[in-house]
Design a protein around this motif. Structure first.
Motif, short mmCIF file in Angstrom:
data_model
loop_
_atom_site.label_atom_id
_atom_site.label_comp_id
_atom_site.label_asym_id
_atom_site.label_seq_id
_atom_site.Cartn_x
_atom_site.Cartn_y
_atom_site.Cartn_z
N ALA A 1 -5.26 9.02 -1.61
CA ALA A 1 -6.30 8.50 -0.70
C ALA A 1 -7.08 7.37 -1.36
CB ALA A 1 -7.24 9.63 -0.29
N ARG A 2 -7.41 7.54 -2.62
CA ARG A 2 -8.15 6.49 -3.32
C ARG A 2 -7.29 5.25 -3.49
NH1 ARG A 2 -11.03 6.76 -9.32
NH2 ARG A 2 -12.26 4.85 -9.06
N ARG B 1 0.83 -1.20 0.00
CA ARG B 1 0.00 0.00 0.00
C ARG B 1 0.87 1.26 0.00
NH1 ARG B 1 -3.31 -0.39 4.70
NH2 ARG B 1 -1.75 0.79 5.86
N VAL C 1 0.94 4.07 -2.99
CA VAL C 1 0.62 5.47 -2.69
C VAL C 1 1.76 6.38 -3.12
CG1 VAL C 1 0.25 7.12 -0.81
CG2 VAL C 1 -1.04 4.97 -0.87
N ALA D 1 -4.89 4.23 -1.63
CA ALA D 1 -4.71 3.57 -0.33
C ALA D 1 -5.88 2.65 0.00
CB ALA D 1 -4.54 4.62 0.77
N THR D 2 -7.11 3.02 -0.41
CA THR D 2 -8.26 2.19 -0.08
C THR D 2 -8.20 0.83 -0.77
OG1 THR D 2 -9.62 3.09 -1.90
CG2 THR D 2 -9.71 4.23 0.22
N ARG E 1 -6.24 -1.65 1.38
CA ARG E 1 -6.56 -1.67 2.81
C ARG E 1 -6.70 -3.10 3.32
NH1 ARG E 1 -11.27 2.11 3.88
NH2 ARG E 1 -9.59 3.64 3.64
N ASP F 1 -4.67 9.61 -7.14
CA ASP F 1 -5.12 10.19 -5.88
C ASP F 1 -4.66 9.28 -4.75
OD1 ASP F 1 -6.42 11.28 -3.71
OD2 ASP F 1 -8.42 10.65 -4.32
#
Length: 223
Positions: free
Chosen positions: A73-74, A21, A25, A76-77, A80, A71
């Motif tokens: 944040a996107r 992850r 990122v 990273a999801t 997860r 992005d």
């Protein structure tokens, strides 16, 4: 969707999952679009899509070309809960010139002493199956000598590559030249193609006269 993936997916430690992850990122933060790859399950990849016949490395999302994102944040999801491979779409931030290990080693050595210096040295990915992938600025087609041969594959729009630290059944994908070593800069495609042709000739490859360019394409300014 993922009910048939969890028990079969490669068993990675929490630290390894976090590393996947974190690096995905990091690519996104540097402007490289990322898309999640199918999860390695023993010797095949499982994406969780019903009826998917692909057992090799492939995108986990059916609409991966549109879903790919830079992005953080996107991105990273996606990592997860699952040990996705890290895939980088090509034809966007960069194209990729893929060659064999023999040619790749020779090309990398010649690039190291190229008079253009860092202008021709960029990130290089090596796969455990013997592919050497040179990242270059996007948009330039192959020179005729390379387009009609079988020594190089250009990955452009609609394609992708596995990026470190993705694991294939044969082993991990790794950097021969990491982005940090290249200062996250990409070389001009034609500078690398010209060096590639010299490397191929040095290894005994000849090109039909009708395919040899009468002039060398000029490199473009970085944008």
């Amino acid at each position: 969707m993922w009910g048939n993936v969890g028990p079969r997916a490669a068993q990675l430690s929490p630290l390894e999952r976090v590393r996947l992850r974190r690096i995905a990122v990091r690519y996104a933060m540097h402007g490289w679009e990322v898309t999640p790859g199918a999860c390695l399950a023993r010797s095949r990849f499982v994406c969780g899509r019903a009826g998917c016949p692909t057992v090799g490395c492939h995108p986990a999302l059916e609409n991966w070309e549109h879903a790919a994102s830079r992005d953080p944040a996107r991105v990273a999801t996606w990592w997860r809960d699952r040990p996705h491979g890290v895939l980088l779409p090509t034809g966007r931030a960069f194209d990729v010139l893929e060659v064999s290990a023999q040619v790749g080693r020779h090309l990398l050595a010649s690039v190291g002493t190229h008079p253009a210096g860092f202008g021709v040295r960029g990130p290089v990915v090596v796969t455990p199956t013997g592919g050497w992938m040179f990242l270059v600025r996007p948009g330039d087609p192959l020179r005729p000598e390379l387009e009609y041969g079988f020594h190089v594959v250009r990955h452009g729009t609609g394609s992708w590559i596995p990026a470190p630290p993705t694991r294939l059944p044969e082993g991990p994908v790794r950097w021969a030249v990491a982005p940090e070593q290249a200062r996250w800069q990409l070389p001009d495609s034609y500078l690398v193609q010209n060096a590639l042709i010299d490397s191929l000739r040095a290894t005994g490859v000849t090109f039909p006269a009708e395919l040899v360019s009468t002039h060398l394409p000029l490199p473009r300014r970085a944008t």
